[in-house]
Write a protein that holds these residues in place. Structure first.
Motif, PDB file in Angstrom:
ATOM      1  N   TRP A 197       6.470  -4.250   1.748  1.00  0.00           N
ATOM      2  CA  TRP A 197       5.869  -3.965   0.556  1.00  0.00           C
ATOM      3  C   TRP A 197       5.659  -2.971  -0.788  1.00  0.00           C
ATOM      4  CZ3 TRP A 197       3.459  -8.253  -2.047  1.00  0.00           C
ATOM      5  CH2 TRP A 197       2.944  -8.085  -3.216  1.00  0.00           C
ATOM      6  N   GLY A 198       5.952  -1.721   0.918  1.00  0.00           N
ATOM      7  CA  GLY A 198       5.692  -0.274   0.003  1.00  0.00           C
ATOM      8  C   GLY A 198       7.246  -0.591  -1.156  1.00  0.00           C
ATOM      9  N   ASP A 199       8.334  -1.254  -0.441  1.00  0.00           N
ATOM     10  CA  ASP A 199       9.907  -1.265  -1.003  1.00  0.00           C
ATOM     11  C   ASP A 199       9.868  -1.358  -2.683  1.00  0.00           C
ATOM     12  OD1 ASP A 199      10.671   0.220   1.127  1.00  0.00           O
ATOM     13  OD2 ASP A 199      11.328  -0.860   1.908  1.00  0.00           O
ATOM     14  N   PHE A 200       8.878  -2.954  -1.983  1.00  0.00           N
ATOM     15  CA  PHE A 200       8.776  -3.421  -3.757  1.00  0.00           C
ATOM     16  C   PHE A 200       7.977  -3.389  -4.646  1.00  0.00           C
ATOM     17  CE2 PHE A 200       5.365  -6.374  -5.206  1.00  0.00           C
ATOM     18  CZ  PHE A 200       6.166  -7.104  -5.743  1.00  0.00           C
ATOM     19  N   LEU A 201       6.535  -2.621  -3.773  1.00  0.00           N
ATOM     20  CA  LEU A 201       6.257  -0.986  -5.167  1.00  0.00           C
ATOM     21  C   LEU A 201       6.978  -0.051  -5.701  1.00  0.00           C
ATOM     22  CD1 LEU A 201       2.814  -1.445  -3.192  1.00  0.00           C
ATOM     23  CD2 LEU A 201       3.333  -2.958  -5.130  1.00  0.00           C
ATOM     24  N   ASN A 202       7.580   0.760  -5.195  1.00  0.00           N
ATOM     25  CA  ASN A 202       8.765   1.431  -5.756  1.00  0.00           C
ATOM     26  C   ASN A 202       9.545   0.787  -6.458  1.00  0.00           C
ATOM     27  OD1 ASN A 202       7.314   3.640  -4.140  1.00  0.00           O
ATOM     28  ND2 ASN A 202       8.609   3.047  -2.461  1.00  0.00           N
ATOM     29  N   ILE A 203      10.405  -0.232  -6.319  1.00  0.00           N
ATOM     30  CA  ILE A 203      11.301  -0.524  -7.377  1.00  0.00           C
ATOM     31  C   ILE A 203       9.857  -1.203  -8.111  1.00  0.00           C
ATOM     32  CG2 ILE A 203      13.245  -3.089  -7.598  1.00  0.00           C
ATOM     33  CD1 ILE A 203      13.376  -2.967  -4.305  1.00  0.00           C
ATOM     34  N   LEU A 204       9.062  -1.733  -8.470  1.00  0.00           N
ATOM     35  CA  LEU A 204       8.725  -2.231  -9.542  1.00  0.00           C
ATOM     36  C   LEU A 204       8.583  -0.602 -10.652  1.00  0.00           C
ATOM     37  CD1 LEU A 204       5.292  -4.925  -8.742  1.00  0.00           C
ATOM     38  CD2 LEU A 204       7.844  -5.259 -10.028  1.00  0.00           C
ATOM     39  N   ASN A 205       8.241   0.151  -9.595  1.00  0.00           N
ATOM     40  CA  ASN A 205       8.056   1.060 -10.007  1.00  0.00           C
ATOM     41  C   ASN A 205       8.864   2.012 -11.328  1.00  0.00           C
ATOM     42  OD1 ASN A 205       5.793   2.027 -10.726  1.00  0.00           O
ATOM     43  ND2 ASN A 205       5.119   2.496  -8.487  1.00  0.00           N
ATOM     44  N   GLN A 206       9.981   1.989 -10.343  1.00  0.00           N
ATOM     45  CA  GLN A 206      11.697   1.641 -10.899  1.00  0.00           C
ATOM     46  C   GLN A 206      11.772   1.647 -12.419  1.00  0.00           C
ATOM     47  OE1 GLN A 206      14.215   2.393  -7.110  1.00  0.00           O
ATOM     48  NE2 GLN A 206      12.765   4.013  -5.896  1.00  0.00           N
ATOM     49  N   ARG A 207      11.743   0.522 -12.401  1.00  0.00           N
ATOM     50  CA  ARG A 207      12.184  -0.584 -13.166  1.00  0.00           C
ATOM     51  C   ARG A 207      11.227  -0.647 -14.463  1.00  0.00           C
ATOM     52  NH1 ARG A 207      14.605  -5.959 -10.354  1.00  0.00           N
ATOM     53  NH2 ARG A 207      16.509  -4.667  -9.321  1.00  0.00           N
ATOM     54  N   GLN A 208      10.359   0.616 -14.799  1.00  0.00           N
ATOM     55  CA  GLN A 208       9.723   0.317 -15.914  1.00  0.00           C
ATOM     56  C   GLN A 208       8.133  -0.404 -16.170  1.00  0.00           C
ATOM     57  OE1 GLN A 208       9.361   3.648 -16.872  1.00  0.00           O
ATOM     58  NE2 GLN A 208      11.169   4.416 -15.557  1.00  0.00           N
ATOM     59  N   MET A 209       7.772  -0.911 -14.706  1.00  0.00           N
ATOM     60  CA  MET A 209       7.161  -1.503 -14.727  1.00  0.00           C
ATOM     61  C   MET A 209       6.202  -1.023 -14.592  1.00  0.00           C
ATOM     62  SD  MET A 209       8.882  -5.271 -13.975  1.00  0.00           S
ATOM     63  CE  MET A 209       8.324  -6.992 -14.778  1.00  0.00           C
ATOM     64  N   ARG A 210       5.501  -0.250 -14.535  1.00  0.00           N
ATOM     65  CA  ARG A 210       4.045   0.381 -13.526  1.00  0.00           C
ATOM     66  C   ARG A 210       2.662  -0.503 -14.402  1.00  0.00           C
ATOM     67  NH1 ARG A 210       7.238   4.627 -16.198  1.00  0.00           N
ATOM     68  NH2 ARG A 210       8.064   6.099 -13.688  1.00  0.00           N
ATOM     69  N   SER A 211       2.658  -0.605 -15.824  1.00  0.00           N
ATOM     70  CA  SER A 211       1.762  -1.364 -16.043  1.00  0.00           C
ATOM     71  C   SER A 211       1.192  -2.389 -15.144  1.00  0.00           C
ATOM     72  CB  SER A 211       2.004  -1.953 -17.482  1.00  0.00           C
ATOM     73  OG  SER A 211       2.803  -2.804 -17.734  1.00  0.00           O
ATOM     74  N   GLN A 212       2.201  -3.304 -14.541  1.00  0.00           N
ATOM     75  CA  GLN A 212       2.179  -4.594 -13.676  1.00  0.00           C
ATOM     76  C   GLN A 212       2.425  -4.326 -12.533  1.00  0.00           C
ATOM     77  OE1 GLN A 212       4.308  -3.997 -16.510  1.00  0.00           O
ATOM     78  NE2 GLN A 212       4.720  -5.532 -17.397  1.00  0.00           N
ATOM     79  N   ALA A 213       2.850  -3.315 -12.388  1.00  0.00           N
ATOM     80  CA  ALA A 213       2.674  -2.804 -10.968  1.00  0.00           C
ATOM     81  C   ALA A 213       1.555  -2.557 -10.508  1.00  0.00           C
ATOM     82  CB  ALA A 213       3.613  -1.992 -10.210  1.00  0.00           C
ATOM     83  N   ALA A 214       0.232  -2.369 -11.396  1.00  0.00           N
ATOM     84  CA  ALA A 214      -1.056  -1.224 -11.033  1.00  0.00           C
ATOM     85  C   ALA A 214      -1.755  -3.242 -10.753  1.00  0.00           C
ATOM     86  CB  ALA A 214      -1.454  -1.066 -11.946  1.00  0.00           C
ATOM     87  N   LEU A 215      -1.294  -4.097 -11.487  1.00  0.00           N
ATOM     88  CA  LEU A 215      -2.056  -5.128 -10.693  1.00  0.00           C
ATOM     89  C   LEU A 215      -1.852  -5.335  -9.611  1.00  0.00           C
ATOM     90  CD1 LEU A 215      -0.827  -7.603 -13.858  1.00  0.00           C
ATOM     91  CD2 LEU A 215      -3.480  -6.630 -13.363  1.00  0.00           C
ATOM     92  N   LEU A 216      -0.967  -4.490  -8.686  1.00  0.00           N
ATOM     93  CA  LEU A 216      -0.388  -5.247  -7.003  1.00  0.00           C
ATOM     94  C   LEU A 216      -1.385  -3.926  -6.670  1.00  0.00           C
ATOM     95  CD1 LEU A 216       2.619  -6.481  -7.387  1.00  0.00           C
ATOM     96  CD2 LEU A 216       0.846  -7.571  -7.670  1.00  0.00           C
TER      97      LEU A 216
END
Length: 564
Positions: free
Chosen positions: A445-464
């Motif tokens: 799960w931690g790796d999953f959130l890091n990948i989201l941030n790296q793909r410039q999807m910080r606003s969507q990752a904030a929902l998680l």
């Protein structure tokens, strides 16, 4: 050579002749009268302000036969010998050419010998900042504790280059730039003593061109005398200094103020035909506007004028022009000055600058000021809205259009229609769920959130940020959200769900269907499932877990609450 330059003939021979440095000379005179003479002095300041002259005067005063005195008598053998350089005990050293360790070691070795002709041996080290680090280190101990008969006087134009260990061992005196009025008065005194005819404005032009240095002023005066034919005129002073006459600058400024482009270009043509440098013209024009601005804002500070003479034309223009216009003019002139440094077409830049100045709109009107205030107010309101949205997150989307929604007094929950999850799909996942599948998803799960941030999807990752995997099977994963609004925003974004599935497939190697569920609804669905299927939250049967079986035997089913 029978002729000597003015600055050599009129070099100060007493403290009263040192112009514009009363704060230094008064202190030194009091120390001489009280016989509180230090072993080391540091004189710092711009060139031509009297540092070396004051050092020689100090050397004469401490060795004068009439000591204690506030001024050397310049009549006794000691004073006369120091003046003409015949006394060997006053040593002047140019540190620019004698900056090595060996030269300083030579001083250190000879300093212990008593003076031959006078009471004190005085070392005057000019441009002391040119010494090397090794030379400074060699001088350090001697400078701190020299013999009783030795005085060091250090002079420099760049005190910041001197080690602090040297400065701390000296009494420091900072010489300042001499004002144009003091320089003009001194030149007038010299001219009167030498029966020189001059125009008063000519001396003022030379004084302003000297930029605070008395030696530079006397050199320019010497040059003007040679250029003139018996009388130093304003034209002679302008030619020698390369300055632009105030009348020409006034004509340019008046043409710019009245938007007279042909008049401004005509004046420029005259100046260029006289051989004036375009770069110097821009510089003088900036100084003219600077003086105009100072006169307009502080008319009583006459001595602050660097270029302009406060005549009637200058004062009338200062009353007509607005301060904002002067700011704009100086900005344009400064930019032109920068551009000219990298171009061979200086004349073209000056012409374009004058056209731009003539076409520049006058100062801002009250209407412009009102619009500016409205814009500032609007920006402040927008900043408040952005700050509120950042602090309250996506809940702000439920507010009224144009203004942020007022925060609820209750804990953050869905402010709109409650999101309903597909209970049947969640129940099916629970039936197939295993602890091993859930642990595998949680471990990535931690790796999953890091990948989201790296793909410039910080606003969507904030929902998680407040979400976590609650159950997982071989084909699907249930993600539990703390807030209903977060769950709805995530699940209604189909591209986001597709991205989550792709990343989980990359990490786990299998395709999983993503199902979101708010925390409140998750508890209800899970409790119903446990009652109907006798499974715990991760899908395992109770009797398969020996710990659960043993707990049921000990305390009974009614007192046990199942948690993941």
């Amino acid at each position: 050579m029978s002729y000597q330059a003015l600055y050599r003939v009129w070099r100060p021979q007493s403290f009263s002749d040192v112009i514009g440095q009363e704060h230094v000379t008064k202190t030194l005179q009091n120390a001489l009268l009280q016989e509180k003479i230090s072993h080391a002095y540091l004189f710092s300041g711009p060139r031509g302000t009297g540092k070396t002259s004051a050092a020689k005067i100090m050397a004469k005063a401490v060795n004068c036969e009439k000591m204690p005195v506030s001024e050397p008598c310049n009549k006794c053998p000691a004073c006369l010998g120091i003046t003409d350089g015949s006394v060997p005990d006053v040593i002047e050293i140019d540190a620019a050419s004698n900056n090595g360790v060996e030269e300083i070691r030579d001083i250190r070795d000879k300093v212990k010998y008593t003076p031959n002709a006078v009471k004190y041996k005085v070392y005057i080290i000019d441009e002391v900042h040119m010494l090397t680090i090794g030379a400074f280190n060699a001088l350090l101990k001697t400078l701190e504790e020299p013999p009783q008969h030795v005085i060091f006087i250090l002079a420099t134009t760049e005190p910041h280059k001197i080690p602090l260990t040297i400065i701390s061992r000296c009494q420091r005196f900072d010489f300042k730039r001499i004002t144009s009025q003091d320089i003009a008065r001194r030149m007038a005194h010299i001219a009167n003593e030498t029966s020189l005819e001059y125009d008063e404005k000519a001396l003022q032009i030379i004084a302003r061109a000297a930029e605070g240095g008395m030696r530079d002023a006397l050199s320019l005066l010497d040059q003007a005398i040679s250029f003139s034919t018996g009388r130093v005129t304003v034209e002679d002073a302008l030619t020698v200094t390369g300055s632009i006459s105030q009348n020409s600058l006034y004509r340019l400024a008046r043409a710019v103020h009245e938007k007279d482009t042909p008049g401004a270009l005509g004046t420029l043509e005259e100046l260029l035909m006289q051989g004036k440098d375009p770069a110097r013209l821009i510089e003088d024009f900036i100084l003219y506007y600077r003086d105009l601005l100072l006169y307009k804002t502080a008319p009583h500070l006459d001595e602050m004028a660097e270029h302009a003479l406060l005549d009637e034309e200058f004062k009338s223009l200062g009353e007509e022009i607005q301060a904002q216009q002067i700011y704009d003019y100086i900005d344009i002139l400064s930019k032109t000055q920068q551009d000219m440094r990298f171009s061979n077409h200086a004349r073209m830049y000056v012409e374009l600058c004058l056209v731009k100045l003539c076409q520049l709109e006058k100062g801002r009107t009250p209407a412009d000021q009102s619009q500016l205030q409205q814009l500032i107010k609007k920006v402040e309101e927008l900043e408040k809205e952005v700050k509120w949205l950042k602090s309250h997150g996506p809940q702000a989307a439920e507010g009224a259009q144009g203004t942020p929604a007022k925060p609820s007094k209750r804990p953050l929950r869905s402010s709109g229609k409650e999101y309903r999850v597909p209970a049947g799909a969640v129940t099916q996942v629970l039936k197939e769920a295993t602890r091993q599948q859930l642990n595998e998803v949680k471990s990535h799960w931690g790796d999953f959130l890091n990948i989201l941030n790296q793909r410039q999807m910080r606003s969507q990752a904030a929902l998680l940020n407040d979400a976590e995997p609650a159950a997982a099977s071989a084909h699907a994963v249930v993600i539990k959200f703390k807030y209903d609004i977060h769950c709805r925003m995530a699940m209604e974004n189909h591209s986001f769900i597709q991205t989550i599935s792709q990343i989980l497939e990359e990490l786990l190697g299998s395709t999983l269907k993503v199902i979101g569920v708010p925390e409140v609804q998750w508890k209800e669905i899970r409790e119903d499932f446990l009652q109907n299927n006798q499974h715990d939250g991760d899908g395992e049967k109770e009797e398969e877990d020996p710990l659960v079986s043993e707990a049921l035997k000990l305390v009974g089913k009614d007192l046990i609450e199942f948690k993941n």
